[in-house]
Design an enzyme around this catalytic site. Structure first.
Site, PDB file in Angstrom:
ATOM      1  N   LYS A  92      12.793 -32.697 -29.132  1.00 39.40           N
ATOM      2  CA  LYS A  92      12.301 -34.073 -28.946  1.00 39.40           C
ATOM      3  C   LYS A  92      10.949 -34.088 -28.250  1.00 39.40           C
ATOM      4  O   LYS A  92      10.061 -34.871 -28.599  1.00 39.40           O
ATOM      5  CB  LYS A  92      13.338 -34.874 -28.139  1.00 39.40           C
ATOM      6  CG  LYS A  92      14.635 -35.098 -28.903  1.00 39.40           C
ATOM      7  CD  LYS A  92      15.747 -35.552 -27.982  1.00 39.40           C
ATOM      8  CE  LYS A  92      17.024 -35.863 -28.740  1.00 39.40           C
ATOM      9  NZ  LYS A  92      18.198 -35.991 -27.869  1.00 39.40           N
ATOM     10  N   ARG A 149      31.201 -34.153 -46.401  1.00 38.21           N
ATOM     11  CA  ARG A 149      31.911 -32.957 -46.853  1.00 38.21           C
ATOM     12  C   ARG A 149      33.328 -33.270 -47.325  1.00 38.21           C
ATOM     13  O   ARG A 149      33.786 -32.818 -48.353  1.00 38.21           O
ATOM     14  CB  ARG A 149      32.013 -31.944 -45.694  1.00 38.21           C
ATOM     15  CG  ARG A 149      30.912 -30.956 -45.658  1.00 38.21           C
ATOM     16  CD  ARG A 149      31.066 -30.064 -44.467  1.00 38.21           C
ATOM     17  NE  ARG A 149      31.171 -30.811 -43.224  1.00 38.21           N
ATOM     18  CZ  ARG A 149      30.691 -30.417 -42.065  1.00 38.21           C
ATOM     19  NH1 ARG A 149      30.099 -29.261 -41.969  1.00 38.21           N
ATOM     20  NH2 ARG A 149      30.810 -31.151 -40.984  1.00 38.21           N
ATOM     21  N   VAL A 168      14.299 -39.149 -31.485  1.00 34.08           N
ATOM     22  CA  VAL A 168      13.962 -38.994 -30.064  1.00 34.08           C
ATOM     23  C   VAL A 168      14.550 -40.138 -29.250  1.00 34.08           C
ATOM     24  O   VAL A 168      14.294 -41.310 -29.528  1.00 34.08           O
ATOM     25  CB  VAL A 168      12.426 -38.950 -29.849  1.00 34.08           C
ATOM     26  CG1 VAL A 168      12.102 -38.726 -28.377  1.00 34.08           C
ATOM     27  CG2 VAL A 168      11.782 -37.863 -30.704  1.00 34.08           C
TER      28      VAL A 168
HETATM   29  P1  NDP Z   1      28.182 -35.558 -37.434  1.00 30.95           P
HETATM   30  O1  NDP Z   1      28.612 -34.151 -37.388  1.00 30.95           O
HETATM   31  O2  NDP Z   1      29.022 -36.579 -36.787  1.00 30.95           O
HETATM   32  O3  NDP Z   1      27.945 -35.981 -38.959  1.00 30.95           O
HETATM   33  C1  NDP Z   1      27.416 -35.129 -39.933  1.00 30.95           C
HETATM   34  C2  NDP Z   1      27.795 -35.659 -41.294  1.00 30.95           C
HETATM   35  O4  NDP Z   1      27.208 -34.841 -42.286  1.00 30.95           O
HETATM   36  C3  NDP Z   1      29.311 -35.649 -41.544  1.00 30.95           C
HETATM   37  O5  NDP Z   1      29.702 -36.841 -42.145  1.00 30.95           O
HETATM   38  C4  NDP Z   1      29.511 -34.463 -42.482  1.00 30.95           C
HETATM   39  O6  NDP Z   1      30.590 -34.647 -43.388  1.00 30.95           O
HETATM   40  C5  NDP Z   1      28.187 -34.498 -43.258  1.00 30.95           C
HETATM   41  N1  NDP Z   1      27.888 -33.189 -43.805  1.00 30.95           N
HETATM   42  C6  NDP Z   1      27.676 -32.038 -43.141  1.00 30.95           C
HETATM   43  N2  NDP Z   1      27.451 -31.020 -44.004  1.00 30.95           N
HETATM   44  C7  NDP Z   1      27.546 -31.561 -45.256  1.00 30.95           C
HETATM   45  C8  NDP Z   1      27.453 -31.033 -46.556  1.00 30.95           C
HETATM   46  N3  NDP Z   1      27.238 -29.731 -46.777  1.00 30.95           N
HETATM   47  N4  NDP Z   1      27.610 -31.875 -47.592  1.00 30.95           N
HETATM   48  C9  NDP Z   1      27.846 -33.181 -47.396  1.00 30.95           C
HETATM   49  N5  NDP Z   1      27.942 -33.743 -46.177  1.00 30.95           N
HETATM   50  C10 NDP Z   1      27.804 -32.940 -45.120  1.00 30.95           C
HETATM   51  O7  NDP Z   1      26.693 -35.583 -36.839  1.00 30.95           O
HETATM   52  P2  NDP Z   1      25.949 -36.779 -36.116  1.00 30.95           P
HETATM   53  O8  NDP Z   1      26.147 -38.037 -36.849  1.00 30.95           O
HETATM   54  O9  NDP Z   1      26.248 -36.731 -34.665  1.00 30.95           O
HETATM   55  O10 NDP Z   1      24.418 -36.297 -36.228  1.00 30.95           O
HETATM   56  C11 NDP Z   1      23.708 -36.435 -37.442  1.00 30.95           C
HETATM   57  C12 NDP Z   1      22.223 -36.218 -37.142  1.00 30.95           C
HETATM   58  O11 NDP Z   1      21.783 -37.205 -36.214  1.00 30.95           O
HETATM   59  C13 NDP Z   1      21.889 -34.869 -36.490  1.00 30.95           C
HETATM   60  O12 NDP Z   1      20.626 -34.452 -36.950  1.00 30.95           O
HETATM   61  C14 NDP Z   1      21.806 -35.203 -35.006  1.00 30.95           C
HETATM   62  O13 NDP Z   1      20.969 -34.329 -34.290  1.00 30.95           O
HETATM   63  C15 NDP Z   1      21.204 -36.589 -35.073  1.00 30.95           C
HETATM   64  N6  NDP Z   1      21.433 -37.444 -33.909  1.00 30.95           N
HETATM   65  C16 NDP Z   1      22.695 -37.603 -33.435  1.00 30.95           C
HETATM   66  C17 NDP Z   1      22.934 -38.478 -32.402  1.00 30.95           C
HETATM   67  C18 NDP Z   1      24.302 -38.705 -31.850  1.00 30.95           C
HETATM   68  O14 NDP Z   1      24.428 -39.465 -30.877  1.00 30.95           O
HETATM   69  N7  NDP Z   1      25.338 -38.111 -32.416  1.00 30.95           N
HETATM   70  C19 NDP Z   1      21.837 -39.235 -31.788  1.00 30.95           C
HETATM   71  C20 NDP Z   1      20.534 -38.988 -32.382  1.00 30.95           C
HETATM   72  C21 NDP Z   1      20.372 -38.126 -33.408  1.00 30.95           C
HETATM   73  P3  NDP Z   1      32.115 -34.707 -42.843  1.00 30.95           P
HETATM   74  O15 NDP Z   1      32.183 -35.920 -41.976  1.00 30.95           O
HETATM   75  O16 NDP Z   1      32.949 -34.844 -44.054  1.00 30.95           O
HETATM   76  O17 NDP Z   1      32.340 -33.436 -42.069  1.00 30.95           O
HETATM   77  N1  HSE Z   2      22.927 -34.560 -28.699  1.00 32.50           N
HETATM   78  C1  HSE Z   2      21.881 -35.507 -28.506  1.00 32.50           C
HETATM   79  C2  HSE Z   2      21.913 -35.990 -27.081  1.00 32.50           C
HETATM   80  C3  HSE Z   2      22.035 -36.660 -29.456  1.00 32.50           C
HETATM   81  O1  HSE Z   2      22.935 -35.838 -26.403  1.00 32.50           O
HETATM   82  O2  HSE Z   2      20.907 -36.536 -26.612  1.00 32.50           O
HETATM   83  C4  HSE Z   2      20.888 -37.638 -29.395  1.00 32.50           C
HETATM   84  O3  HSE Z   2      19.722 -37.072 -29.876  1.00 32.50           O
END
Ligand code: NDP
Ligand code: HSE
Length: 436
Positions: free
Chosen positions: A205, A45, A132
Site C-alpha cells: 500500500k 472457486r 489502499v
Molecule cells: P476472499 O478469499 O474472501 O475471496 C476471494 C474470492 O476469490 C473467493 O470468492 C474465491 O472463491 C475466489 N477465487 C479464488 N481463486 C479463484 C479461482 N481460481 N477461480 C475462481 N475464483 C477464485 O478474499 P477477499 O475478498 O478478502 O480479498 C479479495 C481481494 O481484496 C484481495 O486482493 C485482498 O487483498 C483485497 N482486499 C481485501 C480486503 C478485506 O478486508 N478482506 C480489504 C481490501 C482489499 P471461493 O469463495 O469459492 O473460494
Molecule cells: N488484510 C488487509 C488489512 C485488508 O488488514 O488491512 C485491507 O487491505
C-alpha cells in the site's frame, strides 16, 4: 439508457460486500452514475459455498476466463487476490478493451507499471481505490483533491489486521495469535496472514501511496519492511509510560537526498490523533506544502467498507465511459511520461529518533559504558528509565529514547552495545516519529 454490465471475479469477503452494496444502493448509485450498474456474471472457486450475498440473477462460473470473455460486459471487478491468476485476468480484460476495478494491492504494487501501460495503450481505466486503506478514499484525495500541492510526506496506519492486533493486545492484554485468528474470521486478514503481520501488505500500500504522492514509479522492492510480530506487551507498556503509542506505520517522505519508503512499528506521541486510531480503523496523515497536514480516517478492511471503495471506482468508470481517454485522471496521478526518477533512500541513510530497550547487569558503570558508545556515534539521549530486576534476575530493563540520528550510526551503536558483557541478548529498537 441501458444499464452497464459488470463482471465480478471473486465472491468472498469483498466480492460479497460489493454485490450487497450494488444491490442495496442500486437506485442511489444509478442517480449518481447516470446509468444503472448490474453484476451480470461472477466467478468463484466453489459455487456451493454459502455466501454473504444473494447471487440470484447473476450468472455464475467457476472459471474466471468465462467472465472476462463475456462480450456483454464492460467492466471487470477483480477480487480474487494474489498476483498470478489475478494478473492474467486483469491483463486479459484490458486486452479486450474492458475497464478494470481491483482491490488488489499486491497486484498494483508489483505489476502496476505493466498494467497501467497496457491500459493506456487500450484506452481503458483501472481503478484501485480499495487497494489502499479499505474504505478511505485516500487515492482520490491525494490524486485529485491535493493535486495543487507538493506532498512533503505521508504517514499511515494502513493495515487493519495489524492495528486490530496491536489494539487488542494493548487494551485487553490478549495474545497475538488469538487476535490474529479473530481478524481472519472477520475477513480482515490476507489469504496469507503473514502479509499482514510482517508488513508486506502495508508495504504494497505504501508503494502505491508514494507513487501517487511524489510522481515516482511503483517500487515495492525498495520499500523497507518490518512487521509487528516482534512487538511485546512490555514494549507497549514502557512506550505508554513515556507518553507514546506503538503503531505500525508506513512512512513516505521526500528529502533532499531521495525518498524514504519504510514500514515498521513506530512510537508516536499519544496526543497525536493518529496515535488514537484503534482496531481495524486506518488513518493516513498527508502533509502538503499548501494545505498543511490533512488526516483521513476510516475502516481499513472488511466487506462493505472495502466494497464502498470498489463501487466508488465503478461509478467513476461509468461516468467516464464516454470521455476521451487522453483527458482522464492519470492512473498514478502524474502523467505517465512525467514520472520523476528521485532515488529511494536506503534504510541506512534514513534519520529517525529511537526507542531502545536492553537488559543490563544491575551494577555501577554499565550505564556509563552504554552512554559512551551512544556518544561516540553522536546519539543524544532524550529520556531514560530503569526498571528494577524481577524474579531474582541480575539484569534490569533499561529503556531509552534518543534524538534523531542516521540509521547506520544507530546500527553501529547497537552492535557495540550488544557486544558488552554487561548487556544480555539483543537491544530492542523501535523507531519514533513526532509527526509534527
Ligand atoms: P476472499 O478469499 O474472501 O475471496 C476471494 C474470492 O476469490 C473467493 O470468492 C474465491 O472463491 C475466489 N477465487 C479464488 N481463486 C479463484 C479461482 N481460481 N477461480 C475462481 N475464483 C477464485 O478474499 P477477499 O475478498 O478478502 O480479498 C479479495 C481481494 O481484496 C484481495 O486482493 C485482498 O487483498 C483485497 N482486499 C481485501 C480486503 C478485506 O478486508 N478482506 C480489504 C481490501 C482489499 P471461493 O469463495 O469459492 O473460494
Ligand atoms: N488484510 C488487509 C488489512 C485488508 O488488514 O488491512 C485491507 O487491505
Amino acid at each position: 439508457m441501458n444499464s452497464v454490465k459488470v463482471g465480478l471475479l471473486g465472491l468472498g469477503t469483498v466480492g460479497g460486500g460489493t454485490v450487497n452494496v450494488l444491490k442495496r444502493n442500486a437506485e442511489e448509485i444509478a442517480r449518481r452514475a447516470g446509468r444503472g450498474i448490474v453484476i451480470a456474471h461472477a466467478a468463484a472457486r466453489d459455487l456451493n459455498k454459502p455466501r454473504i450475498c444473494d447471487t440470484t440473477g447473476i450468472r455464475l462460473s467457476t472459471d474466471p476466463n468465462e467472465v472476462v470473455n463475456n462480450s456483454e460486459i464492460d467492466i471487470i471487478i477483480e477480487l480474487i487476490g494474489g498476483d498470478t491468476l489475478a494478473k492474467d485476468m486483469v491483463l486479459k480484460a484490458i486486452e479486450q478493451g474492458k475497464h478494470v476495478v481491483t482491490a488488489n494491492k499486491a497486484l498494483i504494487a508489483k505489476h502496476g507499471t505493466e498494467i497501467f501501460a497496457k491500459a493506456q495503450e487500450k484506452g481503458v481505466m483501472v481503478g484501485f481505490e480499495a487497494a489502499v486503506a479499505g474504505g478511505i478514499p485516500i487515492i482520490k484525495a491525494i490524486r485529485e483533491g491535493l493535486a495543487g500541492n507538493q506532498i512533503q510526506w505521508l504517514a499511515g496506519i494502513i493495515n487493519g489486521t495489524g492495528n486490530f492486533i496491536l489494539t487488542e493486545m494493548r487494551d485487553k492484554g490478549r495474545d497475538f495469535d488469538d487476535v490474529l485468528k479473530e481478524a481472519q474470521a472477520l475477513g480482515y486478514a490476507e489469504a496469507d496472514p503473514t502479509f499482514d503481520v510482517e508488513g508486506i501488505d502495508a508495504a504494497h500500500k505504501l508503494t502505491i501511496l508514494a507513487s501517487i504522492a511524489f510522481g515516482v514509479p511503483l517500487q515495492f522492492d525498495k520499500t523497507y519492511t518490518e512487521g509487528i510480530s516482534t512487538i511485546t506487551r512490555e514494549d507497549v507498556t514502557y512506550a505508554e509510560e513515556l507518553g507514546y503509542r506503538i503503531k505500525h506505520l508506513g512512512v513516505a517522505r521526500r528529502t533532499d537526498k531521495g525518498i524514504e519508503l519504510r514500514v515498521h512499528p513506530t512510537l508516536i506521541p499519544e496526543r497525536r490523533l493518529i496515535a488514537n486510531v484503534d482496531g481495524v480503523m486506518n488513518a493516513v496523515l498527508v502533509m502538503g506544502d499548501a494545505v498543511g497536514p490533512t488526516l483521513y480516517y476510516g475502516a481499513g478492511a472488511g466487506a462493505e467498507p472495502t466494497a464502498s471503495a470498489v463501487v466508488g471506482d465503478v461509478v467513476d468508470v461509468v461516468r467516464a465511459l464516454t470521455s476521451d481517454p487522453k483527458n482522464r485522471v492519470p492512473h498514478l496521478a502524474f502523467q505517465a511520461d512525467a514520472l520523476a526518477s528521485d532515488p529511494i533512500l536506503s534504510m541506512d541513510d534514513v534519520e529517525t529518533a529511537y526507542y531502545l530497550r536492553m537488559q543490563a547487569l544491575d551494577k555501577p558503570g554499565v550505564m556509563a559504558n552504554v552512554a559512551s558508545i551512544l556518544g561516540a556515534q553522536q546519539i543524544s539521549i532524550e529520556a531514560i528509565i530503569q526498571k528494577e530486576p524481577v524474579d531474582n534476575s541480575t539484569f534490569a530493563n533499561i529503556i531509552m529514547l534518543t534524538h534523531k540520528v542516521q540509521e547506520k550510526q544507530m546500527n553501529q551503536a547497537i552492535a557495540e552495545i550488544e557486544s558488552l558483557e554487561t548487556i544480555d541478548g539483543q537491544v530492542k529498537r523501535i523507531r519514533m516519529e513526532t509527526l509534527n
